[in-house]
Design an enzyme around this catalytic site. Structure first.
Site, PDB file in Angstrom:
ATOM      1  N   GLY A 118       3.325  -1.093   4.089  1.00  0.00           N
ATOM      2  CA  GLY A 118       3.344   0.323   3.740  1.00  0.00           C
ATOM      3  C   GLY A 118       4.761   0.746   3.378  1.00  0.00           C
ATOM      4  O   GLY A 118       5.241   0.518   2.263  1.00  0.00           O
ATOM      5  N   GLY A 119       5.461   1.330   4.328  1.00  0.00           N
ATOM      6  CA  GLY A 119       6.780   1.914   4.087  1.00  0.00           C
ATOM      7  C   GLY A 119       7.745   1.008   3.337  1.00  0.00           C
ATOM      8  O   GLY A 119       8.406   1.444   2.378  1.00  0.00           O
ATOM      9  N   GLY A 161       3.358   2.450  10.582  1.00  0.00           N
ATOM     10  CA  GLY A 161       4.309   3.543  10.396  1.00  0.00           C
ATOM     11  C   GLY A 161       5.103   3.887  11.641  1.00  0.00           C
ATOM     12  O   GLY A 161       5.768   4.920  11.690  1.00  0.00           O
ATOM     13  N   ASN A 192       0.874  -1.174   0.000  1.00  0.00           N
ATOM     14  CA  ASN A 192       0.000   0.000   0.000  1.00  0.00           C
ATOM     15  C   ASN A 192       0.910   1.222   0.000  1.00  0.00           C
ATOM     16  O   ASN A 192       1.551   1.517   0.997  1.00  0.00           O
ATOM     17  CB  ASN A 192      -0.887  -0.016   1.252  1.00  0.00           C
ATOM     18  CG  ASN A 192      -1.666   1.283   1.427  1.00  0.00           C
ATOM     19  OD1 ASN A 192      -1.749   2.098   0.506  1.00  0.00           O
ATOM     20  ND2 ASN A 192      -2.229   1.475   2.608  1.00  0.00           N
ATOM     21  N   TRP A 193       0.933   1.892  -1.131  1.00  0.00           N
ATOM     22  CA  TRP A 193       1.883   3.013  -1.262  1.00  0.00           C
ATOM     23  C   TRP A 193       1.385   4.303  -0.636  1.00  0.00           C
ATOM     24  O   TRP A 193       2.138   5.278  -0.568  1.00  0.00           O
ATOM     25  CB  TRP A 193       2.191   3.241  -2.750  1.00  0.00           C
ATOM     26  CG  TRP A 193       3.100   2.202  -3.328  1.00  0.00           C
ATOM     27  CD1 TRP A 193       3.693   1.166  -2.661  1.00  0.00           C
ATOM     28  CD2 TRP A 193       3.538   2.110  -4.692  1.00  0.00           C
ATOM     29  NE1 TRP A 193       4.469   0.430  -3.524  1.00  0.00           N
ATOM     30  CE2 TRP A 193       4.388   0.992  -4.777  1.00  0.00           C
ATOM     31  CE3 TRP A 193       3.281   2.852  -5.839  1.00  0.00           C
ATOM     32  CZ2 TRP A 193       5.000   0.601  -5.969  1.00  0.00           C
ATOM     33  CZ3 TRP A 193       3.884   2.472  -7.033  1.00  0.00           C
ATOM     34  CH2 TRP A 193       4.736   1.354  -7.082  1.00  0.00           C
ATOM     35  N   LYS A 194       0.127   4.354  -0.270  1.00  0.00           N
ATOM     36  CA  LYS A 194      -0.434   5.582   0.327  1.00  0.00           C
ATOM     37  C   LYS A 194      -0.178   6.771  -0.616  1.00  0.00           C
ATOM     38  O   LYS A 194      -0.244   6.594  -1.829  1.00  0.00           O
ATOM     39  CB  LYS A 194       0.134   5.774   1.734  1.00  0.00           C
ATOM     40  CG  LYS A 194       0.003   4.483   2.568  1.00  0.00           C
ATOM     41  CD  LYS A 194       0.390   4.607   4.004  1.00  0.00           C
ATOM     42  CE  LYS A 194       0.224   3.265   4.705  1.00  0.00           C
ATOM     43  NZ  LYS A 194       0.456   3.334   6.134  1.00  0.00           N
ATOM     44  N   GLU A 251      -6.145   4.783   8.039  1.00  0.00           N
ATOM     45  CA  GLU A 251      -5.938   6.204   7.733  1.00  0.00           C
ATOM     46  C   GLU A 251      -7.211   6.819   7.145  1.00  0.00           C
ATOM     47  O   GLU A 251      -7.529   7.982   7.407  1.00  0.00           O
ATOM     48  CB  GLU A 251      -4.736   6.369   6.791  1.00  0.00           C
ATOM     49  CG  GLU A 251      -3.426   6.164   7.555  1.00  0.00           C
ATOM     50  CD  GLU A 251      -2.290   5.570   6.749  1.00  0.00           C
ATOM     51  OE1 GLU A 251      -2.306   5.632   5.510  1.00  0.00           O
ATOM     52  OE2 GLU A 251      -1.368   5.025   7.389  1.00  0.00           O
ATOM     53  N   GLU A 294      -4.637  -4.692  10.740  1.00  0.00           N
ATOM     54  CA  GLU A 294      -3.605  -3.675  10.866  1.00  0.00           C
ATOM     55  C   GLU A 294      -3.794  -2.916  12.178  1.00  0.00           C
ATOM     56  O   GLU A 294      -4.571  -1.951  12.236  1.00  0.00           O
ATOM     57  CB  GLU A 294      -3.681  -2.689   9.691  1.00  0.00           C
ATOM     58  CG  GLU A 294      -3.488  -3.340   8.344  1.00  0.00           C
ATOM     59  CD  GLU A 294      -2.933  -2.352   7.315  1.00  0.00           C
ATOM     60  OE1 GLU A 294      -1.912  -2.668   6.712  1.00  0.00           O
ATOM     61  OE2 GLU A 294      -3.511  -1.260   7.159  1.00  0.00           O
ATOM     62  N   SER A 299       4.135  -1.959  10.072  1.00  0.00           N
ATOM     63  CA  SER A 299       5.600  -2.072  10.165  1.00  0.00           C
ATOM     64  C   SER A 299       6.104  -3.457   9.760  1.00  0.00           C
ATOM     65  O   SER A 299       7.088  -3.949  10.316  1.00  0.00           O
ATOM     66  CB  SER A 299       6.096  -1.693  11.565  1.00  0.00           C
ATOM     67  OG  SER A 299       5.754  -0.346  11.851  1.00  0.00           O
ATOM     68  N   HIS A 313      -9.105   1.315   5.280  1.00  0.00           N
ATOM     69  CA  HIS A 313      -7.778   1.460   5.886  1.00  0.00           C
ATOM     70  C   HIS A 313      -7.878   2.413   7.081  1.00  0.00           C
ATOM     71  O   HIS A 313      -8.653   3.369   7.055  1.00  0.00           O
ATOM     72  CB  HIS A 313      -6.784   1.998   4.853  1.00  0.00           C
ATOM     73  CG  HIS A 313      -5.381   1.957   5.356  1.00  0.00           C
ATOM     74  ND1 HIS A 313      -4.858   2.934   6.165  1.00  0.00           N
ATOM     75  CD2 HIS A 313      -4.396   1.034   5.199  1.00  0.00           C
ATOM     76  CE1 HIS A 313      -3.614   2.622   6.479  1.00  0.00           C
ATOM     77  NE2 HIS A 313      -3.309   1.473   5.914  1.00  0.00           N
TER      78      HIS A 313
HETATM   79  P1  13P Z   1       3.616   0.526   7.431  1.00  0.00           P
HETATM   80  O1  13P Z   1       4.092  -0.784   6.834  1.00  0.00           O
HETATM   81  O2  13P Z   1       4.336   1.712   6.896  1.00  0.00           O
HETATM   82  O3  13P Z   1       3.574   0.457   8.925  1.00  0.00           O
HETATM   83  O4  13P Z   1       2.097   0.716   6.946  1.00  0.00           O
HETATM   84  C1  13P Z   1       1.225  -0.348   7.077  1.00  0.00           C
HETATM   85  C2  13P Z   1      -0.034  -0.042   6.362  1.00  0.00           C
HETATM   86  O5  13P Z   1      -0.774   0.846   6.746  1.00  0.00           O
HETATM   87  C3  13P Z   1      -0.359  -0.825   5.157  1.00  0.00           C
HETATM   88  O6  13P Z   1      -1.662  -0.607   4.728  1.00  0.00           O
END
Ligand code: 13P
Length: 253
Positions: free
Chosen positions: A236-237, A175, A10-12, A99, A169, A215, A97
């Protein structure tokens, strides 16, 4: 029951269309020759979806949207419909998600509307649930997560339930560099599987893929995926760099 693992990125709010193309072409190189690949999914920003679908052709890498809207068309400024995504060759969509829930006010009812809309078409939904730190500290993890799952699934037809992918999640792990331990993830994901089983029966629950996100990266993905109820990771990251994403894929391959 062996469930095929899914490694998803997930690149956000990251990467332009040209960066997306470059990433996917690099990733194709990195995974060429890997045996027993898991299912692969990348969710770039919506303006890069068309480029991503084109770059990923014949690679086995699926492309997903990070969000959808529950109406097909009309006066809904800024929104994107499932039909628009399908017409681009997008195959998956993240829904709910944390966020979206925390920063954009998405409720359980919104998540449910989005899920029902996605299931009325052909996209594969990846429904995200997870508790905040305060919930966990108050001992309310089970209650919160089970409620999110039940509310998301309201009105879902039995024949559609099999298409759903879930992602656990924990908000405190996103993050932050704080990963849930494999035990912690597996405990909640087992609970999620049982609550889906209570709604749709054991056969659906048995087939359901439940990803872990928060993470996740090359250093912990293998340990997480070794757990019985962890069927992949939503990254994510660590999905923003083709080498680190390829390493996570290698951990599953
Ligand atoms: P991180 O891997 O950056 O913690 O993000 C996880 C995430 O929200 C994937 O949807």
């Amino acid at each position: 029951m062996t469930r095929k693992q899914i490694i998803a990125g997930n690149w956000k709010l990251n990467k332009t269309a040209s960066e997306t193309r470059r990433f996917i072409l690099t990733l194709k190189n990195r995974i060429a020759g890997m045996d027993a690949l898991p299912e692969l999914l990348i969710c770039p920003p919506s303006v890069a979806l068309e480029t991503a679908v084109d770059a990923a052709r014949k690679s086995g890498i699926a492309i997903g949207a990070q969000n959808v809207y529950w109406e097909s068309s009309g006066a809904f400024t800024g929104e994107i419909s499932t039909e628009m995504l399908e017409s681009l060759g997008v195959s998956h969509a993240l829904i709910g998600h944390s966020e979206r829930r925390a920063l954009f006010g998405e409720s359980d009812a919104d998540v449910n509307r989005k899920l029902l809309k996605v299931l009325s078409g052909t996209l594969i939904p990846v429904v995200c649930v997870g508790e905040a730190l305060a919930d966990r500290e108050a001992g309310r993890t089970e209650e919160i997560v089970v409620r999110q799952v039940k509310n998301a699934f309201l009105g879902v037809a039995h024949e559609h339930a099999r298409r759903i992918v879930l992602a656990y999640e924990p908000v405190w792990a996103i993050g932050t560099g704080l990963t849930a331990t494999p035990d912690q993830a597996n405990a909640v994901q087992g609970l999620i599987r049982r609550s889906v089983g209570a709604i749709f029966g054991g056969a659906v629950a048995d087939e359901l893929r439940i990803l872990y996100g928060g993470s996740a990266g090359p250093n912990n993905a293998a340990d997480l995926m070794a757990e019985s109820d962890v069927d992949g990771v939503l990254v994510g990251g660590a999905s923003l760099d083709a080498d680190s994403f390829a390493e996570i894929i290698r951990a599953a391959a």
